[in-house]
Design an enzyme around this catalytic site. Structure first.
Site, PDB file in Angstrom:
ATOM      1  N   ASP A  75       0.859  -1.176   0.000  1.00 45.39           N
ATOM      2  CA  ASP A  75       0.000   0.000   0.000  1.00 45.39           C
ATOM      3  C   ASP A  75       0.900   1.232   0.000  1.00 45.39           C
ATOM      4  O   ASP A  75       2.111   1.151   0.217  1.00 45.39           O
ATOM      5  CB  ASP A  75      -1.023  -0.026   1.131  1.00 45.39           C
ATOM      6  CG  ASP A  75      -0.386   0.008   2.492  1.00 45.39           C
ATOM      7  OD1 ASP A  75       0.806   0.323   2.570  1.00 45.39           O
ATOM      8  OD2 ASP A  75      -1.090  -0.271   3.475  1.00 45.39           O
TER       9      ASP A  75
ATOM     10  N   ASP B 155      -7.478  -7.691   1.934  1.00 45.39           N
ATOM     11  CA  ASP B 155      -6.418  -7.888   2.930  1.00 45.39           C
ATOM     12  C   ASP B 155      -6.992  -7.474   4.258  1.00 45.39           C
ATOM     13  O   ASP B 155      -7.870  -6.602   4.316  1.00 45.39           O
ATOM     14  CB  ASP B 155      -5.212  -6.989   2.656  1.00 45.39           C
ATOM     15  CG  ASP B 155      -5.457  -5.564   3.126  1.00 45.39           C
ATOM     16  OD1 ASP B 155      -6.199  -4.839   2.430  1.00 45.39           O
ATOM     17  OD2 ASP B 155      -4.966  -5.183   4.200  1.00 45.39           O
TER      18      ASP B 155
ATOM     19  N   CYS C  25     -11.630 -28.206   9.049  1.00 43.22           N
ATOM     20  CA  CYS C  25     -10.457 -27.521   8.513  1.00 43.22           C
ATOM     21  C   CYS C  25      -9.361 -28.523   8.172  1.00 43.22           C
ATOM     22  O   CYS C  25      -9.189 -29.538   8.851  1.00 43.22           O
ATOM     23  CB  CYS C  25      -9.934 -26.500   9.523  1.00 43.22           C
ATOM     24  SG  CYS C  25      -8.485 -25.598   8.922  1.00 43.22           S
TER      25      CYS C  25
ATOM     26  N   CYS D  47      -6.073 -27.650   8.002  1.00 42.12           N
ATOM     27  CA  CYS D  47      -4.742 -27.172   8.389  1.00 42.12           C
ATOM     28  C   CYS D  47      -4.117 -28.069   9.457  1.00 42.12           C
ATOM     29  O   CYS D  47      -4.826 -28.779  10.167  1.00 42.12           O
ATOM     30  CB  CYS D  47      -4.795 -25.711   8.857  1.00 42.12           C
ATOM     31  SG  CYS D  47      -5.177 -25.449  10.601  1.00 42.12           S
TER      32      CYS D  47
ATOM     33  N   CYS E  82      -5.369 -27.832  13.098  1.00 46.27           N
ATOM     34  CA  CYS E  82      -6.616 -28.553  13.379  1.00 46.27           C
ATOM     35  C   CYS E  82      -6.423 -30.067  13.326  1.00 46.27           C
ATOM     36  O   CYS E  82      -7.092 -30.806  14.031  1.00 46.27           O
ATOM     37  CB  CYS E  82      -7.703 -28.123  12.390  1.00 46.27           C
ATOM     38  SG  CYS E  82      -8.273 -26.449  12.740  1.00 46.27           S
TER      39      CYS E  82
ATOM     40  N   HIS F 244      -4.308 -21.162  11.590  1.00 41.19           N
ATOM     41  CA  HIS F 244      -5.662 -21.641  11.311  1.00 41.19           C
ATOM     42  C   HIS F 244      -6.529 -20.546  10.702  1.00 41.19           C
ATOM     43  O   HIS F 244      -7.222 -20.766   9.713  1.00 41.19           O
ATOM     44  CB  HIS F 244      -6.348 -22.199  12.555  1.00 41.19           C
ATOM     45  CG  HIS F 244      -7.811 -22.336  12.328  1.00 41.19           C
ATOM     46  ND1 HIS F 244      -8.335 -23.364  11.568  1.00 41.19           N
ATOM     47  CD2 HIS F 244      -8.861 -21.523  12.634  1.00 41.19           C
ATOM     48  CE1 HIS F 244      -9.643 -23.199  11.448  1.00 41.19           C
ATOM     49  NE2 HIS F 244      -9.980 -22.086  12.086  1.00 41.19           N
TER      50      HIS F 244
END
Lengths: 388, 388
Positions: free
Chosen positions: B96, B286, B324, B326, B329, B355
């Site tokens: 940015d 974002d 999930c 990931c 998890c 996560h």
């Protein structure tokens, strides 16, 4: 002497010192000694996961009975399948007995012949540890190596008080060993034909106190040598004494211990301290130092200490340690690590902790190889040169 | 209209809304949209490494020109091979322009027609950003997607002031685009036969302001549509307005932008906000929210929010999110994560952040698939149901 078998196999001894290298077998596998055990105070090595610890080659962690007893609670841990399952660590864990934490963290502790009354450092609630209750807590935690409850006194205490504390520590070790026998099935350790051991249960270490006084250390060591324990902790050191005082205390202890059992010096340490103790016959070490200084931007390297806060590193494209094999050194520059530290990024704590623990564990790997090939003294001199 | 090619390929459009899915090509690869970009404010996504970000499937990070300009400094970054090399991230990065940070962090900013004088929030030192200098900073950083310097005003400002600020933002976008042309070789974007793009240089996004006023948004959008930019940022939202005000501002903006360029709404957000914007034709997002709330013990899951501090999780052997994929998890229980949080362990920040980002990125994967197979509305309804 005790009839208990210790699942410890010595592979080689250094000809010029008391250093030795071996393997301690536990129900979760092998711990090659001399070993550095990262400290997972509260079921977690600060800023790391068990994946990181596997990566750096840790074979045994230290965790704290006192902390786990208070949070999440030993009953909770039991329900959750023990500490290994809780933190997903499948190698060995040693738990200290809580004697040190009750001494250093708790308010208003009161020692009776039965045990220790203390107040939680979280909420002031009142609790009681006895030699037997600590064994029960360690059983609930499910650690591989248990330690006996002891009484820790500051080195500045009167010798008469230290002597009295030692008498209690000795008595409690006897009670802990008796309680261990009650709850652990006999013959849970079998020696195999190749000299290795199959270990079916947690094993027990006694804690040797005696402050910096050789006569007390000798008395404590001789007493503990007679107990039914699988190994020995040397406690009450690394609490502010000089290196010379520590060396003297270790030298007054080790000769009175049987060769065939492992010796663990609690709370060490820096590379120099560890090497001095290995030379004097110590096999196991733990310390929060590598992770604590990491969170303060300090790295241990093959060239000595590196303070990442130093301006010299701001534009450095060098790794933290050019002789290190860890992924932090393979991937990041000092400039980036220095930036992360200055920017207050938590990631810097993790990255430097990974390196520092890898450095100490790799140092132990080098020590073990040096003892095997007869070059320990040389290696010790080389490393100490960088850390004077 | 502009003749500039945007390296953006739209793969499918939703029939019932303005949602679309596509690929933005950059010099570091593909960014599949709708995309969630984790925020690496200071060259680091808080508590994570680039390995973690690759693991969760991030394709583009957002970093901050203002922060990097002050620390480590854009000159330092240039010497160190740019931000990608510095943080070892080899996928895309959007920076940015610093307009937002100068507004929110700096003391005593002074806006002239030329640019913005501001004082560093670190040490009070005085600095100047112009549309041209920001482009130069972004070139030194080496990010893939640059943004033009803008003027941000609080929504509570008088409309006359907002109009004046917008006039400056428009002028600065023209100057930024002109400066971009000066330093970037022409024809650095080539379309290939399959519709994909080869991109040889960083690309430029203009920022559309206009607060919550439809007439100002329309004016800003129409102006920016005429500029030589590759994509559009919608700025000045997610700063305290209601969801309805945000939706209205987006609806007043999107119809005036060319279809073939990507649209990025800065600073969003929560699953609901993101889905509302995707429906209205926004492609990129974002937000620090998933990592910020993670450090406060809050997880986003397929069942809605989970506050790991809640006592109900203390003995729970469930994963954070049973749907999930990931590794947090797959590996840890809520009981362990809850313990780490209570114990103040930094590791908890990393694990919940991994996560949460995975959850948002996986949500974007599901959104892209749903747009392709015509079920976006249904998916949106399903997710919003859990987050009302």
């Amino acid at each position: 002497m005790t009839k208990l078998i210790s699942p410890f196999k010595i592979l080689a001894r250094d000809e010029n010192s008391k250093a030795r290298t071996g393997i301690l077998y536990t129900k979760h596998g092998m711990v090659r000694t001399p070993v550095f055990m990262p400290v997972a105070t509260q079921a977690c090595v600060k800023a790391l996961t068990e994946e990181d610890l596997n990566y750096v080659g840790a074979e045994c962690l230290l965790s704290n009975t006192y902390h786990l007893y208070l949070r999440p609670g030993t009953e909770a841990l039991k329900k959750l399948g023990g500490l290994h399952n809780f933190m997903r660590w499948n190698k060995s864990i040693l738990t200290d007995s809580g004697g040190f934490q009750v001494h250093s963290l708790s308010h208003l502790r009161k020692i009776t012949e039965d045990g220790i009354w203390f107040k939680s450092h979280h909420d002031g609630s009142k609790h009681f540890f006895s030699p037997e209750s600590v064994i029960e807590s360690e059983a609930a935690i499910g650690s591989d190596i248990w330690t006996c409850l002891d009484v820790l006194m500051p080195n500045s205490a009167h010798k008469a008080d230290l002597r009295r504390a030692l008498a209690t520590t000795k008595l409690w070790a006897e009670r802990a060993a008796a309680h261990y026998k009650k709850i652990v099935p006999e013959q849970n350790i079998q020696q195999n034909e190749d000299g290795s051991f199959s270990v079916g249960h947690s094993i027990l270490f006694g804690i040797i106190q005696g402050s910096i006084y050789p006569d007390l250390r000798e008395e404590a060591a001789k007493h503990m040598a007679r107990q039914d324990v699988h190994g020995f902790c040397i406690g009450g050191l690394s609490v502010g004494e000089t290196l010379q005082e520590m060396n003297t205390a270790v030298e007054a202890t080790i000769p009175h211990l049987p060769e065939g059992k492992p010796r663990y010096l609690m709370g060490l340490g820096t590379p120099i301290e560890i090497l001095e103790c290995i030379e004097r016959g110590v096999d196991m070490f733990d310390c929060v130092w590598p992770t604590r200084v990491a969170r303060n931007g300090q790295a241990m390297t093959s060239e000595g200490k590196v303070n990442i806060k130093n301006n010299a590193h701001r534009l450095s494209e060098e790794p933290l340690d050019k002789n290190c094999d860890c992924w932090v050194c393979k991937r990041y520059t000092r400039a980036y690590l220095s930036h992360l530290y200055r920017a207050g990024e938590l990631t810097s704590h993790r990255l430097i902790s990974i390196h520092n623990i890898r450095f100490l564990i790799k140092t132990m790997e080098r020590v073990r190889a040096a003892i095997l090939d007869g070059t320990f003294r040389q290696l010790k001199k080389e490393i100490i040169e960088k850390y004077k």
